[in-house]
Write a protein that holds these residues in place. Structure first.
Motif, PDB file in Angstrom:
ATOM      1  N   VAL A 122      -3.488   0.125  -3.465  1.00  0.00           N
ATOM      2  CA  VAL A 122      -3.170  -1.211  -2.949  1.00  0.00           C
ATOM      3  C   VAL A 122      -2.773  -2.082  -4.131  1.00  0.00           C
ATOM      4  CG1 VAL A 122      -4.028  -3.187  -1.637  1.00  0.00           C
ATOM      5  CG2 VAL A 122      -4.938  -0.898  -1.175  1.00  0.00           C
ATOM      6  N   LEU A 140      -4.957   6.225  -1.809  1.00  0.00           N
ATOM      7  CA  LEU A 140      -4.261   5.018  -1.372  1.00  0.00           C
ATOM      8  C   LEU A 140      -4.314   4.029  -2.529  1.00  0.00           C
ATOM      9  CD1 LEU A 140      -5.767   4.687   2.191  1.00  0.00           C
ATOM     10  CD2 LEU A 140      -3.369   5.090   1.670  1.00  0.00           C
ATOM     11  N   CYS A 142      -7.794   0.146   4.182  1.00  0.00           N
ATOM     12  CA  CYS A 142      -7.662   1.451   3.521  1.00  0.00           C
ATOM     13  C   CYS A 142      -9.007   2.170   3.455  1.00  0.00           C
ATOM     14  CB  CYS A 142      -7.093   1.285   2.119  1.00  0.00           C
ATOM     15  SG  CYS A 142      -5.342   0.841   2.107  1.00  0.00           S
ATOM     16  N   PRO A 148      -0.366  -2.257   6.885  1.00  0.00           N
ATOM     17  CA  PRO A 148      -1.290  -3.000   6.026  1.00  0.00           C
ATOM     18  C   PRO A 148      -1.098  -4.509   6.165  1.00  0.00           C
ATOM     19  CG  PRO A 148       0.469  -2.059   4.711  1.00  0.00           C
ATOM     20  CD  PRO A 148       0.653  -1.562   6.118  1.00  0.00           C
ATOM     21  N   ALA A 170      -6.243  -5.628   3.001  1.00  0.00           N
ATOM     22  CA  ALA A 170      -5.588  -4.325   2.880  1.00  0.00           C
ATOM     23  C   ALA A 170      -6.546  -3.293   2.288  1.00  0.00           C
ATOM     24  CB  ALA A 170      -4.327  -4.442   2.028  1.00  0.00           C
ATOM     25  N   VAL A 171      -7.350  -3.696   1.304  1.00  0.00           N
ATOM     26  CA  VAL A 171      -8.342  -2.787   0.727  1.00  0.00           C
ATOM     27  C   VAL A 171      -9.340  -2.362   1.800  1.00  0.00           C
ATOM     28  CG1 VAL A 171     -10.257  -2.603  -0.919  1.00  0.00           C
ATOM     29  CG2 VAL A 171      -8.104  -3.658  -1.629  1.00  0.00           C
ATOM     30  N   VAL A 197       0.852  -1.186   0.000  1.00  0.00           N
ATOM     31  CA  VAL A 197       0.000   0.000   0.000  1.00  0.00           C
ATOM     32  C   VAL A 197       0.889   1.237   0.000  1.00  0.00           C
ATOM     33  CG1 VAL A 197      -1.781   1.285   1.245  1.00  0.00           C
ATOM     34  CG2 VAL A 197      -1.803  -1.210   1.297  1.00  0.00           C
ATOM     35  N   GLU A 198       0.569   2.179  -0.903  1.00  0.00           N
ATOM     36  CA  GLU A 198       1.309   3.433  -0.971  1.00  0.00           C
ATOM     37  C   GLU A 198       0.333   4.592  -1.122  1.00  0.00           C
ATOM     38  OE1 GLU A 198       5.012   3.706  -3.195  1.00  0.00           O
ATOM     39  OE2 GLU A 198       4.643   1.651  -3.849  1.00  0.00           O
TER      40      GLU A 198
END
Length: 64
Positions: A62, A60, A34, A23, A30-31, A4-5
């Motif tokens: 992913v 964000l 976020c 994350p 992870a989604v 994730v960035e």
């Protein structure tokens, strides 16, 4: 494994900011993390990438 960035919409590249959360390795988890952090739903999702908007110029991203 999910990565994730935080990306800049204007520059179309990572901002280099540190995430305020750790994350999980699972892409879909992870989604969800976020979405919870951003308080907005995912606007794009495919098999290996998802985009969740943040405030202002940021989003964000992913990636699996």
């Amino acid at each position: 494994m999910a990565n994730v960035e935080i990306f800049s919409n204007q520059a179309c590249m990572p901002t280099g900011e540190t995430l305020p959360f750790e994350p999980p390795c699972n892409f879909y988890a992870a989604v969800a993390i976020c979405e919870d952090y951003a308080k907005t739903p995912v606007t794009f999702i495919a098999t290996t990438i998802a985009i969740v908007p943040l405030d202002g110029d940021k989003r964000l991203v992913v990636m699996a």
